[in-house]
Enzyme design. Structure first.
Site, PDB file in Angstrom:
ATOM      1  N   SER A 138       0.791  -1.366  -0.076  1.00  0.00           N
ATOM      2  CA  SER A 138      -0.138   0.024  -0.002  1.00  0.00           C
ATOM      3  C   SER A 138       0.982   1.357   0.053  1.00  0.00           C
ATOM      4  O   SER A 138       0.361   2.439   0.287  1.00  0.00           O
ATOM      5  CB  SER A 138      -0.922   0.075   1.289  1.00  0.00           C
ATOM      6  OG  SER A 138      -0.100  -0.252   2.439  1.00  0.00           O
ATOM      7  N   ASN A 188      -0.092  -2.146  14.025  1.00  0.00           N
ATOM      8  CA  ASN A 188      -1.493  -2.050  14.157  1.00  0.00           C
ATOM      9  C   ASN A 188      -1.779  -0.482  14.969  1.00  0.00           C
ATOM     10  O   ASN A 188      -2.829   0.168  14.470  1.00  0.00           O
ATOM     11  CB  ASN A 188      -2.156  -3.118  15.026  1.00  0.00           C
ATOM     12  CG  ASN A 188      -2.297  -4.390  14.191  1.00  0.00           C
ATOM     13  OD1 ASN A 188      -1.676  -4.438  13.066  1.00  0.00           O
ATOM     14  ND2 ASN A 188      -2.700  -5.483  14.883  1.00  0.00           N
ATOM     15  N   THR A 239     -39.632  26.741  -5.488  1.00  0.00           N
ATOM     16  CA  THR A 239     -39.904  25.419  -4.941  1.00  0.00           C
ATOM     17  C   THR A 239     -40.462  24.361  -5.976  1.00  0.00           C
ATOM     18  O   THR A 239     -40.926  24.717  -6.853  1.00  0.00           O
ATOM     19  CB  THR A 239     -40.929  25.185  -3.624  1.00  0.00           C
ATOM     20  OG1 THR A 239     -41.961  25.709  -4.343  1.00  0.00           O
ATOM     21  CG2 THR A 239     -40.686  26.281  -2.503  1.00  0.00           C
ATOM     22  N   SER A 290     -16.807  23.297 -26.780  1.00  0.00           N
ATOM     23  CA  SER A 290     -17.582  21.992 -27.601  1.00  0.00           C
ATOM     24  C   SER A 290     -16.351  21.442 -28.690  1.00  0.00           C
ATOM     25  O   SER A 290     -15.872  22.482 -29.312  1.00  0.00           O
ATOM     26  CB  SER A 290     -18.688  22.504 -28.047  1.00  0.00           C
ATOM     27  OG  SER A 290     -19.221  21.288 -29.073  1.00  0.00           O
ATOM     28  N   ASN A 325     -19.965  25.968 -21.785  1.00  0.00           N
ATOM     29  CA  ASN A 325     -20.372  24.941 -20.907  1.00  0.00           C
ATOM     30  C   ASN A 325     -19.997  24.996 -19.526  1.00  0.00           C
ATOM     31  O   ASN A 325     -18.681  25.368 -19.294  1.00  0.00           O
ATOM     32  CB  ASN A 325     -19.895  23.650 -21.592  1.00  0.00           C
ATOM     33  CG  ASN A 325     -20.497  23.500 -22.959  1.00  0.00           C
ATOM     34  OD1 ASN A 325     -21.818  23.604 -23.155  1.00  0.00           O
ATOM     35  ND2 ASN A 325     -19.893  22.619 -24.144  1.00  0.00           N
ATOM     36  N   GLU A 328     -21.241  21.208 -13.336  1.00  0.00           N
ATOM     37  CA  GLU A 328     -21.740  19.807 -13.648  1.00  0.00           C
ATOM     38  C   GLU A 328     -20.744  18.706 -12.818  1.00  0.00           C
ATOM     39  O   GLU A 328     -21.298  17.737 -12.341  1.00  0.00           O
ATOM     40  CB  GLU A 328     -21.768  19.342 -15.157  1.00  0.00           C
ATOM     41  CG  GLU A 328     -22.437  20.239 -15.876  1.00  0.00           C
ATOM     42  CD  GLU A 328     -22.299  20.029 -17.310  1.00  0.00           C
ATOM     43  OE1 GLU A 328     -21.420  20.413 -18.021  1.00  0.00           O
ATOM     44  OE2 GLU A 328     -23.202  19.205 -17.893  1.00  0.00           O
ATOM     45  N   TYR A 342      -7.520  -6.775  14.625  1.00  0.00           N
ATOM     46  CA  TYR A 342      -6.927  -6.263  13.210  1.00  0.00           C
ATOM     47  C   TYR A 342      -7.392  -7.285  12.007  1.00  0.00           C
ATOM     48  O   TYR A 342      -6.916  -8.457  12.207  1.00  0.00           O
ATOM     49  CB  TYR A 342      -5.479  -5.707  13.276  1.00  0.00           C
ATOM     50  CG  TYR A 342      -5.243  -5.269  12.010  1.00  0.00           C
ATOM     51  CD1 TYR A 342      -5.595  -4.041  11.476  1.00  0.00           C
ATOM     52  CD2 TYR A 342      -4.548  -5.807  11.127  1.00  0.00           C
ATOM     53  CE1 TYR A 342      -5.283  -3.441  10.664  1.00  0.00           C
ATOM     54  CE2 TYR A 342      -4.204  -5.257   9.833  1.00  0.00           C
ATOM     55  CZ  TYR A 342      -4.540  -3.990   9.414  1.00  0.00           C
ATOM     56  OH  TYR A 342      -4.359  -3.645   8.085  1.00  0.00           O
ATOM     57  N   GLN A 349      -7.303  -2.444   5.627  1.00  0.00           N
ATOM     58  CA  GLN A 349      -6.356  -1.485   4.707  1.00  0.00           C
ATOM     59  C   GLN A 349      -6.996  -0.803   3.737  1.00  0.00           C
ATOM     60  O   GLN A 349      -6.521   0.107   3.125  1.00  0.00           O
ATOM     61  CB  GLN A 349      -5.316  -2.405   4.286  1.00  0.00           C
ATOM     62  CG  GLN A 349      -4.365  -1.760   3.156  1.00  0.00           C
ATOM     63  CD  GLN A 349      -3.149  -2.788   2.832  1.00  0.00           C
ATOM     64  OE1 GLN A 349      -2.392  -2.970   3.502  1.00  0.00           O
ATOM     65  NE2 GLN A 349      -3.483  -2.993   1.484  1.00  0.00           N
ATOM     66  N   LYS A 368      -7.509   3.624   3.832  1.00  0.00           N
ATOM     67  CA  LYS A 368      -6.906   4.731   3.159  1.00  0.00           C
ATOM     68  C   LYS A 368      -7.145   5.181   1.814  1.00  0.00           C
ATOM     69  O   LYS A 368      -7.464   6.383   1.303  1.00  0.00           O
ATOM     70  CB  LYS A 368      -5.634   4.606   3.460  1.00  0.00           C
ATOM     71  CG  LYS A 368      -5.178   5.085   4.785  1.00  0.00           C
ATOM     72  CD  LYS A 368      -3.948   4.518   5.414  1.00  0.00           C
ATOM     73  CE  LYS A 368      -3.490   3.006   5.431  1.00  0.00           C
ATOM     74  NZ  LYS A 368      -4.336   2.561   6.721  1.00  0.00           N
TER      75      LYS A 368
END
Lengths: 463, 463, 463, 463
Positions: B29, B116, B161, B280, B288, B293, B320, B325, B328
């Site tokens: 990792s 840990n 509304t 575009s 745009n 968006e 653990y 893992q 994260k």
């Protein structure tokens, strides 16, 4: 004005004909939101009394309105409230009934108010009440855990990482881990209601001379919400509260997972009582921990409800939109699921027996090596760098594994072959009890720590 | 001990051969968690200094360790840290490099600690830092909104509304609604770190005479965590913090939705600057609002990350497990997305022009009827029950609609035909400005309220 | 026309100045979508050749375009493609590079095409290729399972319900259950590409005389998509394909869960090889099945990606919206996760040893009662209604439990006390081997069935 | 055997006392799964008849069982079935009632069967029926769309990208885009039932000489499922079917989003009938498209149900686990939501009027520049590379914008100043009608294409 006006006529005066049945079905939320009757009436009473104090309504009208609302509340309380098929939601149902009961003055209640601020207020009041109920039930489960820990807490069992036996621990330490987690979960479901939306109107305030501090205070909020548009547009409180419920449900799901393991024949650490065990339609011998399995699975309902509460607000322009009506079905699903999970957890914890022998055997099984860390630490105390000690003990484990024995069964010479710092004292740490007694640093599972923590929680929970 | 030991050898001494490449890839990792290098080193320094204070390590060893760790930090800071392919994660990378730099004493750092408790501590430290960064960026967006409201806040536009024009409001009231929502979002991403896991070991504490209050205080936590098993098993803090991030992202997604509407030709309320508008590939005329968006859509990434953080903990027994893992990657995805959204929102708000004429035209369009509520309230003030007034005005709207004119264009006689309480005074409330001036109850969009709220926020944000 | 035009200038000619950095970062997707280079170039070649066939472009221009595109492809293939910081996405990067390489004719490629139909086409082509790769990897895992079943399939172990031992089964039966599930998962990730969007333009078609059947056929689709608006607005295919990936990931997560249990000391059914096992930073004895745990957890990433693909389309009006750009990050996260999971599963299954003794012991343990159903069925065959038989055996189990023995250890008299239909023949079914041999109804775990199913799968997988 | 045995006694003979109320509540699923009564009885009849054919039960017993089951079915059909508080689920309720009605033979029905294979079979049968009902309702919505397109399809309106006007299109083209999407959704909810689980027992088959091909055929499946463990462990079919439902719900949510926009005053393209419009509690003028908003929001319920169906299976070891009971609540929530959404969509589409003038005005508004692409294409036809043409027209738009006029209002000289290829012919493409007529490539919105597609769908839907 006729007494018997339908709730939908309160809204649809200008429209030709009734609502299409399909629209009516998806639009009508009475069956879902009727559970907020208490909050709706509480909010209406505060609103009416404020209107009276500000002379918008006459004192006599307010008296009649309040009396009428209390009568409606009584009908809900004793189950005699008769919904009308045209009641669109709890708000229109209460107002319709009020007008039936007291006539024209009932039709004055909605002065200086909109359903938009009304429902936002009701929802936050509901969260306050739900918070209290949830916390009380969490405390019950914490109590059940503490009582178990008081009874059997000093039983020794393995602590697991990766579901591999790792080190010795105490059952009470495991149970109190859940108590701590639930204690944090209490924080997540604590909701006191900061800002009261009432008086925000449809979202653009009102021109009536209302006193929003009056209603906010009467309903137990800290202050009125400062922006009418925010007040009617946001379901943030409900979303975050449901996240708190999801955290609590997740804790319970983990307890469920542990119970499923512990009651398996392979672990054999616990046996659930008959009253919390179910049978099989086909296998007469089965003792199934269905409740624990449902704890595991049901948490995903609460998490799902949380996700919905965030998603229905996503990409929605400000102002009230009907999309927000989906909030309550999600919230109530989370509520029902979590409260049921708390009931189930308490019931199972109240009828469980632990098998200390099986637990202890798992700690002392020669192939478990749960004391290997102790040997490494023993070396470190004698000056060996930790990483070297870790390697040394890894070699000892390999030797022991090859002979299918425990480290503690290796002769001293083998120890000394892998590292010359070893002497006979090392065997002193090679018992679970010795190892546990040594784990007295704050937070560790020594018996002394356990007893102190039990006193702490007994005090907090008033046991 | 050789200086050039690989990080994986720190863990795999006992195993024959290396890890299978597929396992290695999913297990490693480092690329994900390297962004926690600062926290990892900060935690290690506090740990080493505590071990020194408790005489577990010698003062000289601690000095060398701290100096070495600072050297490693410098390498990360200036980009010269060289990862080794065998570095499983940031923790092993730092320790491996430390040993390279200072030798045996580096191998003593992991005394009385496990990955840990180390990773649990690093993660909470990271949340503290992330909290500060996120709040600072939210403040920037709030500031951009307040500045716009100061500039153009008294422009009049419809409040909607159901995306139907409802009542008049002020642009500043809309902008401050977002400021309030972001203010609540600050609460959700406030994380101060209550309990420090360091010293919980693998989950069963340690037998070394450590001082956990020392490290907790040094790292800015309120206290050590009280249960070592809870400390290593729970990712509750990260899950709840991500829920707070999801709430903030949801607020921004709503702002994006409003911007998309406002910049459409149909609404025409706003025009984004060239620097925040995209073109575009095929239609040369397009402007745009891609950023807006993406605000709408990206929030679902943060919500998704939140869901994952809850789900990976669901049904996991305590202790653990490697499942954790996954925390994260989810947390960091939420972080990257939210911080980018905050950047985009600030940029767009910093380069937007409003079209007050288009807004005002939308309020005064005869077919909008945004002043109908005013007429109803006018009647109520004169004693007509609200529900009756609502019906009466509904009838007026029907008449006006049939003639394609506004209510204010109806002659007085028509008013009086539908209700005899009407007199010519009613026309006074039939202007947007009159209606807005009257909405001075707390939280409403009167110009006076807006000015007061702007002062409040300018003060809070130090503008 | 200058050769060195930046890709963003292809889009932004009319705008003053560049894009704001924050917008640029969120808008730019090149790093994400560059992995579609092959599909982008394949689609462009088909488009150019069609334009040539329809005489929209000259044969010479098409030749140059195709040659140029192949050169760009070579650059990607051999890693020499140099992205320009201004490349907004893979489509603009390829076109920019093409224009650099061949000049004006490159600027003709985008004739009768928009990025909207281009990206929709690329995505569906990508799904087709991804489908093939995924299916091949699923077959590898199926093969690994079948080979294990061929090797050790007749080992006897308990089948579990509620994690309680239920009845005997064969290891091969369990392994083939996974093979069947993966076989169904193949269906879910089969994507052949029905409709080709190319030629739909921005969403409103084109006035050029293009031949969409030509490009659809050239790219391996069954037909052109029949509605240009649908073609550019929908990411349905990607969402449903990701659902199929989520199903496969879920299957692997269950395999992971079984591996975690089987390799625990408590079950002890399996031992993973060193190359697929990881160690602990602190506990030298640990053999952690990290890969299996990550299989469990990582599936939630794929499910999360699926949810995002549905949610970004929810409540989006038709027409292209930038929200849809979020599709690829989600799809690719699902892809990377699932393919990695398949690698890990194959690796672990390729390096596992089963402990037939531990398995068999779990079946024959006296307290398991896994043969109770056999006794009930034995009674049913002799005319006892099933529900009565179920009760009778329940009573036998109670008696045996009270004496801590198995049913098979009870004397015949006890059997006959609870039901007079019993005779000594009942003991014949009271062996795991006897029970399994009898489970020969189709789909059951008899050794004969297992052998037949193994032949079936060996044939299907070409082993 | 007593006739009046409670269903829970069928399972709990061996246990002391009843189930704890909390466990009972979470465990009992009758109120949820009672809607599967038809499938449960259908499955039981097939099972009984097969047992008769195989002589496991006598012909007389089978006759009585089938007659009894039909009597139970009649009770459900006519609403007279009386649930017993002890009925744990629909399966036990039917069996309990059968035993009440016919005595001992009823207790023979569960021979060679377990609830595990029973429920798996019922669920797949339910999916088959649900598939048929869902497809029929989708066809109804498609029909409503096609009829609208037949009526008003040639109205011209802008096609939007990024909610910016892009190019002209036809209303019929938009409506048929939804028809196409729903057509794809039909594929996703098509479920024919490949493999029949019945006969898999609890998960380990059965020793009775059953004929699984017989039951599979009788229940309309293609074949018996080949692995008993897979058959009871997997809810893959329900998860993937719900993904198909989520896709359909997503389509409807987009239709809802379009309807909300179209009925806003700003767009003004459509007006919903009174019967499908709702009012406001406070604003008498409001015409709210609540149904369309609920379409937008409700889709997230279906997506949430889908996620739950995947998540409850994740990380679950094979074999039946009670976690799987959560499947039906999720499936049925998806069912109820989607079917209601289909009803609402059909109702709204059946009562909508379009405003062709407003639509056309949006196309021809001078500031819309929806014909800019036509000019670019006009240049390309005359040999200008597309990228150059795109730039040229961008410059024309800038000039026109500066004068607040349309491109078509620019004098020819201006055209010729920016590019010398222009001549007066360019004005011919500068009308929406001209542009649309030219978009006749397959899939484009030319009137001719629209008419052909309408004929296609009228044929398919039998209109």
């Amino acid at each position: 004005m006729a007494k018997k006006r339908k709730a939908d006529e309160l809204l649809r005066g200008r429209f030709a004909g009734g609502l299409h049945p399909a629209l009516d079905r998806i639009n009508r939320s009475f069956e879902v939101d009727r559970r907020m009757w208490r909050e709706d009436i509480e909010g209406s009473i505060a609103h009416a009394q404020m209107l009276g104090a500000k002379k918008v309504l006459s004192a006599a009208a307010v008296r009649r309105i309040v009396k009428g609302l209390k009568a409606v509340a009584d009908e809900f309380e004793d189950g005699t409230f008769e919904p009308d098929p045209a009641d669109e939601d709890i708000h229109m149902a209460v107002e319709r009934r009020l007008i039936e009961l007291i006539g024209d003055d009932g039709a004055r209640l909605h002065t200086a108010r909109s359903r938009n601020d009304q429902v936002a207020t009701d929802l936050r009041l509901y969260l306050k009440h739900l918070s209290q109920r949830t916390i009380a039930r969490i405390h019950d489960v914490q109590e059940a855990l503490v009582r178990l820990a008081q009874r059997d807490g000093e039983l020794v069992l393995p602590f697991y990482t990766h579901l591999q036996r790792a080190q010795p621990t105490l059952l009470g330490h495991v149970l109190l881990a859940y108590v701590e987690m639930l204690g944090q979960d209490v924080t997540g479901v604590t909701y006191v209601g900061e800002e009261c939306p009432l008086g925000s109107g449809a979202g653009s305030g009102t021109s009536f001379p209302i006193d929003r501090r009056h209603t906010a205070k009467a309903l137990g909020f800290k202050r009125p919400s400062p922006n009418s548009l925010e007040a009617v547009s946001s379901r943030r409180d409900a979303a975050m509260f449901t996240a708190g419920m999801a955290a609590a449900a997740t804790t319970l799901s983990r307890l469920g997972a542990d119970l499923v393991l512990w009651t398996s024949r392979e672990f054999g650490f616990a046996r659930l009582g008959d009253a919390v065990t179910t049978g099989s339609s086909i296998m007469p011998q089965k003792r199934n921990p269905d409740g624990a399995e449902l704890l595991r699975a049901a948490a995903t309902r609460v998490t799902g409800a949380m996700t919905r509460l965030f998603e229905i607000q996503r990409a929605l322009p400000l102002g009230y939109a009907k999309d927000l009506q989906e909030d309550k079905a999600a919230l109530f699903e989370a509520e029902d699921t979590l409260l049921q999970m708390l009931d189930v957890a308490e019931a199972m914890l109240g009828d469980i027996a632990f098998d200390g022998d099986r637990m202890h055997a798992a700690v002392t099984a020669p192939d478990g090596y749960v004391l290997a860390t102790e040997v490494a630490d023993w070396l470190v105390v004698r000056g060996v760098p930790f990483r070297e000690a870790h390697e040394v003990v890894g070699r000892l484990v390999s030797v022991a594994e090859a002979h299918h024995i425990g480290i503690e069964d290796l002769p001293l010479e083998v120890f000394q072959q892998v590292h010359d710092a070893f002497d006979a004292d090392v065997f002193e740490v090679l018992t679970p009890e010795g190892a546990l007694a040594a784990r007295k640093a704050l937070g560790g599972p020594s018996p002394a720590n356990l007893r102190r923590e039990l006193r702490k929680w007994a005090g907090r929970l008033g046991l």
